[in-house]
Design a protein around this motif. Structure first.
Motif, PDB file in Angstrom:
ATOM      1  N   PHE A  25     -82.825 -40.410   7.079  1.00  0.00           N
ATOM      2  CA  PHE A  25     -84.028 -39.836   6.584  1.00  0.00           C
ATOM      3  C   PHE A  25     -84.336 -38.748   7.565  1.00  0.00           C
ATOM      4  O   PHE A  25     -85.255 -37.980   6.895  1.00  0.00           O
ATOM      5  CB  PHE A  25     -85.027 -40.967   6.697  1.00  0.00           C
ATOM      6  N   ILE A  26     -84.247 -38.679   8.719  1.00  0.00           N
ATOM      7  CA  ILE A  26     -84.504 -37.572   9.441  1.00  0.00           C
ATOM      8  C   ILE A  26     -83.306 -36.681  10.708  1.00  0.00           C
ATOM      9  O   ILE A  26     -82.499 -37.791  10.570  1.00  0.00           O
ATOM     10  CB  ILE A  26     -85.739 -37.920  10.478  1.00  0.00           C
ATOM     11  N   LEU A 182     -94.258 -48.748  -1.820  1.00  0.00           N
ATOM     12  CA  LEU A 182     -93.260 -49.532  -2.473  1.00  0.00           C
ATOM     13  C   LEU A 182     -91.809 -48.951  -2.499  1.00  0.00           C
ATOM     14  O   LEU A 182     -91.809 -47.660  -2.745  1.00  0.00           O
ATOM     15  CB  LEU A 182     -93.570 -49.591  -4.091  1.00  0.00           C
ATOM     16  N   TYR A 183     -90.953 -49.668  -1.933  1.00  0.00           N
ATOM     17  CA  TYR A 183     -89.515 -48.859  -1.595  1.00  0.00           C
ATOM     18  C   TYR A 183     -88.591 -49.643  -2.209  1.00  0.00           C
ATOM     19  O   TYR A 183     -88.030 -50.552  -1.497  1.00  0.00           O
ATOM     20  CB  TYR A 183     -89.178 -48.642  -0.053  1.00  0.00           C
ATOM     21  N   PRO A 184     -88.084 -49.363  -3.288  1.00  0.00           N
ATOM     22  CA  PRO A 184     -86.939 -50.255  -3.838  1.00  0.00           C
ATOM     23  C   PRO A 184     -85.795 -50.003  -3.105  1.00  0.00           C
ATOM     24  O   PRO A 184     -85.486 -48.900  -2.383  1.00  0.00           O
ATOM     25  CB  PRO A 184     -86.583 -49.674  -5.284  1.00  0.00           C
ATOM     26  N   ILE A 233     -88.211 -44.055  -1.984  1.00  0.00           N
ATOM     27  CA  ILE A 233     -88.130 -43.624  -0.493  1.00  0.00           C
ATOM     28  C   ILE A 233     -88.297 -42.077  -0.469  1.00  0.00           C
ATOM     29  O   ILE A 233     -87.901 -41.502  -1.241  1.00  0.00           O
ATOM     30  CB  ILE A 233     -86.877 -44.199  -0.073  1.00  0.00           C
ATOM     31  N   PRO A 234     -88.404 -41.519   0.707  1.00  0.00           N
ATOM     32  CA  PRO A 234     -88.304 -40.313   1.017  1.00  0.00           C
ATOM     33  C   PRO A 234     -86.863 -39.846   0.898  1.00  0.00           C
ATOM     34  O   PRO A 234     -86.265 -40.406   0.595  1.00  0.00           O
ATOM     35  CB  PRO A 234     -88.875 -40.055   2.555  1.00  0.00           C
ATOM     36  N   PRO A 245     -81.227 -47.502  -6.827  1.00  0.00           N
ATOM     37  CA  PRO A 245     -82.035 -46.732  -7.901  1.00  0.00           C
ATOM     38  C   PRO A 245     -82.765 -45.469  -7.196  1.00  0.00           C
ATOM     39  O   PRO A 245     -84.059 -45.350  -7.206  1.00  0.00           O
ATOM     40  CB  PRO A 245     -83.105 -47.890  -8.151  1.00  0.00           C
ATOM     41  N   TYR A 246     -82.067 -44.842  -6.265  1.00  0.00           N
ATOM     42  CA  TYR A 246     -82.802 -43.459  -5.747  1.00  0.00           C
ATOM     43  C   TYR A 246     -82.984 -42.572  -6.694  1.00  0.00           C
ATOM     44  O   TYR A 246     -82.099 -42.209  -7.643  1.00  0.00           O
ATOM     45  CB  TYR A 246     -81.880 -42.936  -4.588  1.00  0.00           C
TER      46      TYR A 246
END
Ligand code: SF4
Length: 318
Positions: A25-26, A182-184, A233-234, A245-246
């Motif tokens: 993510f970073i 909420l982060y699926p 999610i970010p 499911p992004y």
């Protein structure tokens, strides 16, 4: 509340959770304190009169050694005032009374817990390393000690099912945090879950399943005055490979589905549909994903929407 995020990727974590790879993510692994200090100073001087927090994300803050915690605290201490405090994220099995005392003495106002799920079946199958009782007790301890509590939930983990989602939602209403995220589950290449997915042991949620579960959590949160501060999610790194499911605008899809359900409930055949001005983009954004969904749901091939002075008409080619 304005947030300045400081990422401490997987620092303080006792092990790597099966779905986690914060480094995707970073882009930086090590925090450069000189750069950070300059950025925090800029952020604080730009927002002198606004309530704000410097937030340590992406690891287990209270899992850090005391000297590591002090190092981060000393970085931000010069900026703490009556409008600026600290937020941390951590695990429910890493916040005992001693940790909370330390937090109290170090200007930490908000604690986010990566609970992910309140069901023991899911926690066990996902090898989270704690049970539901530990998670619930941590929530109440944080509230009782006077902190603002945030709960992170991750629908779609191994072992989850409609019944585990019901259990988790029920517990959420008992715990009553101040806010939720909420982060699926997204299965990232390079994580232990990716290997399990390749072997066919697990299947991620579809985008629609994830949206529906988040809508249910959202409704419960709203009924119980729990703020939903983030859904989805970010953004992922450029080279991240994933299944699940992004969607870059997942939160908008969830809000759109809530709007669709509201329209559906009130719709009478042949009606022009009136919506709020700020709701238009929920239906028309993202290649009109939600508008097409609404038309299918109402079994319409023509739709007329009015939002203030704006009129939208669409014909759907079935
Ligand atoms: S505790 Fe949180 S940050 Fe640490 S490995 Fe697990 S999910 Fe990742």
């Amino acid at each position: 509340m304005l947030i300045f995020p400081v990422f401490i990727p997987q620092k303080g974590c006792s092990f790597q959770c099966v779905y986690c790879d914060q480094k995707q993510f970073i882009s930086v692994e090590e925090v450069d304190f000189t750069v950070l200090e300059k950025q925090i100073r800029q952020f604080c001087s730009k927002n002198i009169n606004t309530h704000k927090q410097i937030a340590f994300y992406g690891g287990t803050f209270t899992g850090l050694t005391l000297s590591q915690r002090e190092k981060y605290y000393n970085l931000v201490r010069p900026f703490i005032d009556n409008k600026t405090s600290i937020r941390i994220s951590t695990r429910p099995d890493a916040v005992g009374y001693e940790d909370l005392n330390w937090c109290k003495n170090h200007h930490i106002k908000t604690i986010e817990l990566g609970i992910q799920d309140f069901s023991d079946v899911v926690l066990k199958a996902s090898r989270r390393g704690y049970d539901s009782k530990t998670a619930i007790e941590a929530c109440f301890r944080i509230k009782q000690e006077g902190f603002e509590l945030g709960v992170q939930l991750m629908p779609g983990l191994p072992g989850s099912s409609p019944s585990s989602h019901r259990e988790s939602s029920g517990t959420l209403q008992g715990v009553l945090p101040d806010f939720v995220r909420l982060y699926p589950l997204i299965i990232l290449r390079g994580t232990p879950l990716w290997t399990e997915w390749e072997k066919g042991y697990i299947e991620p949620l579809t985008l629609e399943e994830a949206i529906n579960i988040c809508v249910e959590y959202y409704d419960i949160a709203e009924r119980n005055n729990i703020a939903v501060i983030k859904t989805g999610i970010p953004s992922l790194g450029k080279n991240s490979e994933y299944v699940g499911p992004y969607h870059p605008a997942f939160g908008e899809l969830v809000k759109g589905e809530r709007l669709i359900r509201k329209i559906e409930a009130e719709y009478k055949s042949g009606d022009t549909i009136h919506i709020g001005k700020n709701e238009i983009s929920l239906l028309t954004g993202h290649q009109e994903y939600n508008l097409r969904k609404l038309m299918k749901r109402l079994d319409l091939n023509y739709i007329k929407l009015v939002a203030g002075a704006v009129k939208i008409e669409r014909l759907l080619n079935k």
